[in-house]
Design a protein around this motif. Structure first.
Motif, PDB file in Angstrom:
ATOM      1  N   ARG A 250     106.784  25.117  84.146  1.00  0.00           N
ATOM      2  CA  ARG A 250     107.546  24.406  85.179  1.00  0.00           C
ATOM      3  C   ARG A 250     107.633  25.241  86.452  1.00  0.00           C
ATOM      4  O   ARG A 250     107.441  24.729  87.561  1.00  0.00           O
ATOM      5  N   ALA A 251     107.920  26.520  86.305  1.00  0.00           N
ATOM      6  CA  ALA A 251     108.056  27.388  87.476  1.00  0.00           C
ATOM      7  C   ALA A 251     106.751  27.508  88.250  1.00  0.00           C
ATOM      8  O   ALA A 251     106.753  27.682  89.473  1.00  0.00           O
ATOM      9  N   ALA A 252     105.638  27.376  87.535  1.00  0.00           N
ATOM     10  CA  ALA A 252     104.329  27.500  88.173  1.00  0.00           C
ATOM     11  C   ALA A 252     103.793  26.174  88.692  1.00  0.00           C
ATOM     12  O   ALA A 252     102.698  26.138  89.267  1.00  0.00           O
ATOM     13  N   GLY A 253     104.540  25.092  88.502  1.00  0.00           N
ATOM     14  CA  GLY A 253     104.036  23.786  88.933  1.00  0.00           C
ATOM     15  C   GLY A 253     102.711  23.451  88.276  1.00  0.00           C
ATOM     16  O   GLY A 253     101.857  22.784  88.875  1.00  0.00           O
ATOM     17  N   MET A 254     102.542  23.861  87.041  1.00  0.00           N
ATOM     18  CA  MET A 254     101.271  23.678  86.335  1.00  0.00           C
ATOM     19  C   MET A 254     101.147  22.237  85.843  1.00  0.00           C
ATOM     20  O   MET A 254     102.022  21.727  85.150  1.00  0.00           O
TER      21      MET A 254
END
Length: 540
Positions: A250-254
């Motif tokens: 989520r933090a990486a916008g993956m």
């Protein structure tokens, strides 16, 4: 004896889709055809038009040419109407390609006409069609392929407004892919948007570097999501374990596509999906139910998905067409998705009203209704007709649902009604009803004997609803005259052909259209004598 003041008197009301009062030509099947005014024809075409897709009676080129001509005509005559229409078409009707083409062609027609812009600007019309971050590139690609590399200023400005509004770190990672001919950086080069914050300025600079494939380092303070995405990719190349951490993904916008590609066969697919699911969008969940089952995601994770699928706020936000839930239901092998998909479909059809009295519902299952809405063939016109028809029947106090076509199977055959009554079952889910329709032989094929079917099944019902492409065949009696004039007849158009099968706009004859439930809410209003306006306008 009173001629007018009788017990069954009903207030007449008007509706926005208007035709000539008498036949003006022929339908594609040779029956009496009623020409619509330009706005009405455009509306019914747009709400069923996937663009560049052929239909049973109309080639893709002919259909697109008719759409473009109508857009140009209406945009010049009534730009305020066009602005409201484009915005509604993109948002409420969720017709993405049609709204992009409508905006581009409307502005092109207005630029070619020597008139002042007035209160409605071309820039506004362009912006109204752009709702998703990949759509500025879509509109530019359409314009350049049709009209060349010179982009008029109003088109540039409308797209620039959308780029400022839609471009952020996560949208870049999701939509700016190598498969697009016009990358985000190219959009910036063509329309020159002005960044509205230091973060957006840094993002715009990064988009140019990303497009050119230059080595770059990202300042994690300026672009933390983009920077962490790059870090996670580097780590995953050596050890994919980080891809199993939901918080990191989520933090990486993956995106789920990128995560699957990076992981390959090096991690357990069920664990990977379980890490991805918390950050997946609604449409992505809907598309991957089969993949979840095949990977063997746990029941606990599946329950999380089910809760989101059935959430009315999520359904409304997703703006999924009702047929998408039927497609998902048919694609998913596990029964654990059936009830949440049924709930989701119910939320997507929330505007279908509860109707008192008896209702006759005719569902056109002629061969032309077997046509697809798009090339993948997963959504058929008669599937949509059945969904809407059965859903309406479930909310009627009493309803008779009839599948109809024609006994004429070949040219020259006698033309009569081929019909089959669909028995409603108390408490049956809508998805189960649609599948029973399919498996039980209610898709009939053949021609379109609407008038004959009406005469065969009308028995004093309070109203009639016909879901059809309106291409009625030759009959000794017109469609409208096959039902008493004081009985409301509502036609739900699912193809948008040029001519209708009956008059519309008043005198208890009304036509709606589209692939959503939006216009069904007009039925009880019209029956109370409240005239209907276009769906983006308030009711009179």
């Amino acid at each position: 004896m009173s001629k007018f003041n009788r017990p069954a008197v009903r207030p007449a009301a008007t509706s926005p889709v208007v035709t000539a009062s008498t036949p003006t030509a022929r339908t594609h099947e040779g029956g009496p055809g009623f020409a619509r005014d330009a706005k009405s024809e455009l509306f019914l075409l747009a709400v069923t038009n996937m663009v560049a897709e052929k239909t049973f009676y109309e080639s893709a080129d002919a259909r697109d040419a008719r759409f473009e001509a109508l857009v140009g005509q209406v945009a010049v005559a009534d730009p305020a109407w066009m602005l409201g229409f484009v915005g509604w078409l993109r948002k409420a009707a969720n017709m993405r390609s049609a709204s992009i083409v409508a905006a581009a062609e409307a502005v092109r027609a207005r630029l070619a006409t020597p008139v002042e812009e007035g209160p409605v600007t071309n820039r506004q019309i362009i912006g109204a069609a752009l709702l998703r971050p990949d759509e500025p590139g879509e509109l530019l690609a359409y314009w350049m392929c049709r009209y060349g590399a010179r982009i008029p200023k109003p088109v540039k400005r409308g797209i620039a407004d959308a780029a400022v509004r839609l471009y952020n770190q996560r949208s870049l990672l999701k939509y700016d892919t190598d498969g697009k001919g016009i990358r985000f950086g190219r959009v910036l080069d063509l329309v020159h948007p002005v960044a509205q914050s230091p973060e957006q300025a840094a993002l715009f600079a990064h988009m140019h570097e990303r497009m050119r494939g230059r080595p770059w380092s990202v300042d994690p303070d300026a672009l933390p999501v983009v920077a962490f995405n790059a870090t996670l990719r580097e780590l995953a190349a050596e050890d994919p374990a980080g891809l199993l951490d939901a918080d990191k993904l989520r933090a990486a916008g993956m995106t789920w596509e990128d995560a699957l590609s990076l992981a390959g066969n090096r991690v357990d697919k069920a664990r990977l999906w379980e890490a991805l699911i918390p950050s997946m969008g609604y449409m992505a969940l809907l598309r991957n139910l089969r993949n979840f089952d095949q990977a063997g995601v746990s029941d606990a994770t599946a329950q999380q998905v089910a809760v989101r699928l059935a959430d009315p706020a999520e359904v409304a936000k997703s703006r999924q067409l009702p047929m998408r839930f039927l497609s998902a239901y048919r694609a998913a092998p596990s029964l654990r998705w059936s009830y949440p998909l049924e709930q989701a479909l119910g939320h997507a059809l929330a505007n279908i009203p509860t109707l008192e009295g008896r209702t006759l519902i005719l569902v056109d299952t002629s061969t032309s209704m077997n046509g697809t809405f798009s090339k993948d063939g997963t959504l058929l016109r008669w599937d949509a007709a059945v969904i809407f028809g059965v859903a309406l029947a479930q909310r009627c106090a009493e309803a008779e649902v009839v599948s109809f076509s024609s006994t004429a199977r070949y040219w020259g055959d006698p033309h009569g009604a081929l019909t089959k009554v669909f028995p409603m079952q108390q408490g049956e889910s809508l998805l189960r009803s649609v599948e029973r329709w399919k498996s039980g032989g209610w898709f009939l094929g053949g021609g379109t004997a609407t008038a004959a079917a009406l005469r065969k099944h009308f028995a004093g019902q309070r109203r009639v609803v016909v879901l059809t492409d309106e291409q009625q065949g030759v009959d000794t009696v017109e469609v409208s005259k096959s039902v008493p004039s004081q009985v409301p007849m509502y036609t739900w158009n699912l193809a948008g052909y040029e001519r209708g099968h009956a008059p519309s706009g008043g005198q208890f004859r009304h036509t709606f259209g589209g692939l959503t439930d939006q216009a069904f809410r007009m039925i009880p209003l019209l029956e109370r004598g409240v005239s209907g306006s276009w769906p983006w306008e308030s009711m009179d």
